[in-house]
Write a protein that holds these residues in place. Sequence first.
Motif, PDB file in Angstrom:
ATOM      1  N   THR A   1       1.109  -1.026  -0.075  1.00 55.83           N
ATOM      2  CA  THR A   1      -0.030   0.174  -0.177  1.00 55.83           C
ATOM      3  C   THR A   1       0.875   1.114  -0.264  1.00 55.83           C
ATOM      4  OG1 THR A   1      -1.485  -1.250   1.418  1.00 55.83           O
ATOM      5  CG2 THR A   1      -1.931   0.998   1.323  1.00 55.83           C
ATOM      6  N   GLN A   2       0.332   2.061  -0.560  1.00 59.88           N
ATOM      7  CA  GLN A   2       1.493   3.653  -0.809  1.00 59.88           C
ATOM      8  C   GLN A   2       0.777   4.624   0.120  1.00 59.88           C
ATOM      9  OE1 GLN A   2       3.504   3.575  -3.516  1.00 59.88           O
ATOM     10  NE2 GLN A   2       3.263   0.886  -3.410  1.00 59.88           N
ATOM     11  N   LEU A   3       1.497   5.644   0.140  1.00 60.93           N
ATOM     12  CA  LEU A   3       1.029   6.552   1.477  1.00 60.93           C
ATOM     13  C   LEU A   3       2.501   7.312   1.382  1.00 60.93           C
ATOM     14  CD1 LEU A   3      -0.627   7.557   3.761  1.00 60.93           C
ATOM     15  CD2 LEU A   3       1.224   6.419   5.485  1.00 60.93           C
ATOM     16  N   THR A   4       1.748   8.856   1.354  1.00 60.29           N
ATOM     17  CA  THR A   4       2.538   9.679   1.445  1.00 60.29           C
ATOM     18  C   THR A   4       2.625  10.263   2.581  1.00 60.29           C
ATOM     19  OG1 THR A   4       2.734   9.731  -1.219  1.00 60.29           O
ATOM     20  CG2 THR A   4       3.367  12.065   0.172  1.00 60.29           C
ATOM     21  N   ALA A   5       4.263  10.832   3.015  1.00 61.28           N
ATOM     22  CA  ALA A   5       4.390  12.048   4.497  1.00 61.28           C
ATOM     23  C   ALA A   5       5.216  13.129   3.471  1.00 61.28           C
ATOM     24  CB  ALA A   5       5.130  10.603   5.450  1.00 61.28           C
ATOM     25  N   ALA A   6       5.120  13.707   4.620  1.00 59.96           N
ATOM     26  CA  ALA A   6       5.131  15.186   4.807  1.00 59.96           C
ATOM     27  C   ALA A   6       6.382  15.242   5.947  1.00 59.96           C
ATOM     28  CB  ALA A   6       4.359  16.435   4.881  1.00 59.96           C
ATOM     29  N   ARG A   7       7.256  16.158   5.344  1.00 63.59           N
ATOM     30  CA  ARG A   7       8.480  16.407   6.466  1.00 63.59           C
ATOM     31  C   ARG A   7       7.913  17.543   7.950  1.00 63.59           C
ATOM     32  NH1 ARG A   7      13.540  15.375   5.291  1.00 63.59           N
ATOM     33  NH2 ARG A   7      14.145  14.137   2.985  1.00 63.59           N
ATOM     34  N   ARG A   8       8.606  16.521   9.076  1.00 68.01           N
ATOM     35  CA  ARG A   8       8.383  17.782  10.531  1.00 68.01           C
ATOM     36  C   ARG A   8       8.894  18.139  10.912  1.00 68.01           C
ATOM     37  NH1 ARG A   8       6.603  16.313  15.560  1.00 68.01           N
ATOM     38  NH2 ARG A   8       6.848  14.202  14.843  1.00 68.01           N
ATOM     39  N   PRO A   9       9.929  19.405  10.778  1.00 70.29           N
ATOM     40  CA  PRO A   9      10.809  19.861  11.436  1.00 70.29           C
ATOM     41  C   PRO A   9      11.022  20.260  13.050  1.00 70.29           C
ATOM     42  CG  PRO A   9      10.064  21.686   9.752  1.00 70.29           C
ATOM     43  CD  PRO A   9       9.587  19.796   9.572  1.00 70.29           C
ATOM     44  N   GLU A  10       9.655  20.716  12.905  1.00 70.77           N
ATOM     45  CA  GLU A  10       8.875  20.829  13.806  1.00 70.77           C
ATOM     46  C   GLU A  10       8.192  20.439  14.817  1.00 70.77           C
ATOM     47  OE1 GLU A  10       9.636  24.339  15.525  1.00 70.77           O
ATOM     48  OE2 GLU A  10      10.712  25.259  14.297  1.00 70.77           O
TER      49      GLU A  10
ATOM     50  N   LYS B   1       8.058  20.769  18.553  1.00 68.08           N
ATOM     51  CA  LYS B   1       6.887  21.603  19.489  1.00 68.08           C
ATOM     52  C   LYS B   1       6.100  20.935  19.373  1.00 68.08           C
ATOM     53  CE  LYS B   1       9.728  25.373  19.309  1.00 68.08           C
ATOM     54  NZ  LYS B   1      10.219  26.739  19.031  1.00 68.08           N
ATOM     55  N   GLN B   2       5.457  21.412  21.227  1.00 67.30           N
ATOM     56  CA  GLN B   2       3.705  20.110  20.578  1.00 67.30           C
ATOM     57  C   GLN B   2       2.606  21.511  20.992  1.00 67.30           C
ATOM     58  OE1 GLN B   2       3.283  20.160  25.303  1.00 67.30           O
ATOM     59  NE2 GLN B   2       0.591  19.014  25.203  1.00 67.30           N
ATOM     60  N   SER B   3       3.144  22.429  20.794  1.00 67.84           N
ATOM     61  CA  SER B   3       2.365  23.628  19.992  1.00 67.84           C
ATOM     62  C   SER B   3       1.656  23.361  18.453  1.00 67.84           C
ATOM     63  CB  SER B   3       2.562  25.253  20.250  1.00 67.84           C
ATOM     64  OG  SER B   3       4.206  25.488  19.605  1.00 67.84           O
ATOM     65  N   VAL B   4       2.693  23.062  18.031  1.00 65.75           N
ATOM     66  CA  VAL B   4       3.095  23.016  16.608  1.00 65.75           C
ATOM     67  C   VAL B   4       2.555  21.952  15.972  1.00 65.75           C
ATOM     68  CG1 VAL B   4       4.645  22.506  14.589  1.00 65.75           C
ATOM     69  CG2 VAL B   4       5.175  23.820  16.179  1.00 65.75           C
ATOM     70  N   THR B   5       2.563  20.344  16.797  1.00 67.88           N
ATOM     71  CA  THR B   5       1.701  19.441  16.560  1.00 67.88           C
ATOM     72  C   THR B   5       0.430  19.409  17.543  1.00 67.88           C
ATOM     73  OG1 THR B   5       2.290  18.725  18.596  1.00 67.88           O
ATOM     74  CG2 THR B   5       4.041  17.416  17.087  1.00 67.88           C
ATOM     75  N   LYS B   6      -0.058  19.910  17.758  1.00 71.40           N
ATOM     76  CA  LYS B   6      -1.503  20.784  18.271  1.00 71.40           C
ATOM     77  C   LYS B   6      -1.957  21.532  16.976  1.00 71.40           C
ATOM     78  CE  LYS B   6      -1.952  20.663  23.058  1.00 71.40           C
ATOM     79  NZ  LYS B   6      -2.013  21.613  24.822  1.00 71.40           N
ATOM     80  N   LYS B   7      -1.619  22.201  16.705  1.00 68.19           N
ATOM     81  CA  LYS B   7      -2.053  22.449  14.904  1.00 68.19           C
ATOM     82  C   LYS B   7      -1.785  21.695  13.597  1.00 68.19           C
ATOM     83  CE  LYS B   7      -0.692  27.257  11.934  1.00 68.19           C
ATOM     84  NZ  LYS B   7      -0.744  25.560  11.248  1.00 68.19           N
TER      85      LYS B   7
ATOM     86  N   GLN C   1      12.803  10.160  12.181  1.00 65.45           N
ATOM     87  CA  GLN C   1      13.208  11.457  11.662  1.00 65.45           C
ATOM     88  C   GLN C   1      11.318  11.336  12.133  1.00 65.45           C
ATOM     89  OE1 GLN C   1      13.727  11.412   7.518  1.00 65.45           O
ATOM     90  NE2 GLN C   1      12.779  12.800   6.358  1.00 65.45           N
ATOM     91  N   PRO C   2      10.886  12.971  11.831  1.00 68.26           N
ATOM     92  CA  PRO C   2      10.007  13.502  12.787  1.00 68.26           C
ATOM     93  C   PRO C   2       8.946  13.829  11.010  1.00 68.26           C
ATOM     94  CG  PRO C   2      11.533  15.428  13.217  1.00 68.26           C
ATOM     95  CD  PRO C   2      11.840  14.192  12.771  1.00 68.26           C
ATOM     96  N   ILE C   3       8.328  13.399  10.964  1.00 64.64           N
ATOM     97  CA  ILE C   3       6.870  13.712   9.841  1.00 64.64           C
ATOM     98  C   ILE C   3       5.516  13.460   9.881  1.00 64.64           C
ATOM     99  CG2 ILE C   3       8.462  11.649   7.823  1.00 64.64           C
ATOM    100  CD1 ILE C   3       6.761   9.578   8.614  1.00 64.64           C
ATOM    101  N   SER C   4       4.779  13.939   9.116  1.00 60.18           N
ATOM    102  CA  SER C   4       3.482  13.446   9.263  1.00 60.18           C
ATOM    103  C   SER C   4       2.272  13.463   8.037  1.00 60.18           C
ATOM    104  CB  SER C   4       3.313  15.328   9.841  1.00 60.18           C
ATOM    105  OG  SER C   4       3.293  15.526   8.514  1.00 60.18           O
ATOM    106  N   VAL C   5       1.646  13.069   8.479  1.00 60.67           N
ATOM    107  CA  VAL C   5       0.841  12.148   7.381  1.00 60.67           C
ATOM    108  C   VAL C   5      -0.655  12.555   7.429  1.00 60.67           C
ATOM    109  CG1 VAL C   5       1.935   9.811   7.287  1.00 60.67           C
ATOM    110  CG2 VAL C   5       0.416  10.278   9.173  1.00 60.67           C
ATOM    111  N   ASP C   6      -1.478  12.801   6.462  1.00 61.47           N
ATOM    112  CA  ASP C   6      -3.147  13.326   6.046  1.00 61.47           C
ATOM    113  C   ASP C   6      -3.539  11.902   7.675  1.00 61.47           C
ATOM    114  OD1 ASP C   6      -5.048  14.704   4.743  1.00 61.47           O
ATOM    115  OD2 ASP C   6      -5.814  12.516   4.499  1.00 61.47           O
ATOM    116  N   ASN C   7      -4.896  12.536   8.288  1.00 69.71           N
ATOM    117  CA  ASN C   7      -5.659  11.899   8.394  1.00 69.71           C
ATOM    118  C   ASN C   7      -6.719  11.498   7.740  1.00 69.71           C
ATOM    119  OD1 ASN C   7      -7.090  10.746  11.538  1.00 69.71           O
ATOM    120  ND2 ASN C   7      -8.519  11.050  10.573  1.00 69.71           N
TER     121      ASN C   7
END
Length: 221
Positions: free
Chosen positions: A3-12, A14-20, A39-45
């Motif tokens: 299965t394919q999935l794309t992630a974005a880099r997450r340089p920040e 901080k808790q305030s950034v993750t909440k955002k 490496q910190p990343i993020s994915v669409d929910n």
Amino acid sequence: MATQLTAARRPETKQSVTKKLRREGTIPAVIYGKKTESQPISVDNVTFLKTIREAGKNGIIDLTIEGENKKHQVIVHDMQVDSIKDYFIHVDFFEVDMTSEMEADVAVHLEGEAPGEKDGGVVSHMMFNITVSALPAEIPDSISVDISTLNVGDSIQVADLPEGLNYTITSEPEETIVTVLVPEEEPEEPGEEEAEEPELVDADEESEEGSEEGSNDNNNS
């Protein structure tokens, strides 16, 4: 096909950034492995939820990080979920070596109906996950356990399971997966206490006792 999935880099981080990120419908995540630096990343929910449903708990995911030309073959090692608000808090992706065996926890599903239930027994599912060792692509999403032969007092242990063709069970053999408990006896309802009947005295005995008492009185006088 993975299965394919794309992630974005997450340089920040901080808790305030993750909440955002969460407010914007994005899940904070991290990718790491034996040969992969964390490496910190993020994915669409929404996309991640669809991916998990398609790949399964132990499925291989081809993860592409924006700005990179390579694909990371990963499994979801851990998911943190807010059970009250029902959304993902954080996801750990583990990059696997497809040529090396690894251990993974596999869900146990019970199949069939135990005859012991008809006799009043209670099916107790005691072990919900079994650990197996296999190549990443060969790890099963679940293991089925047939309970259709279990009578009251019977059980199935890890040692009773057949080995898979492509994996080895590494959980302790003596661990109990499921058992049919003996039905509990219902306590008897306390009945009304029977009143003790007074002891009946024979009429002849009463007359004799009376005569003796009268005789004693005359002698004393």
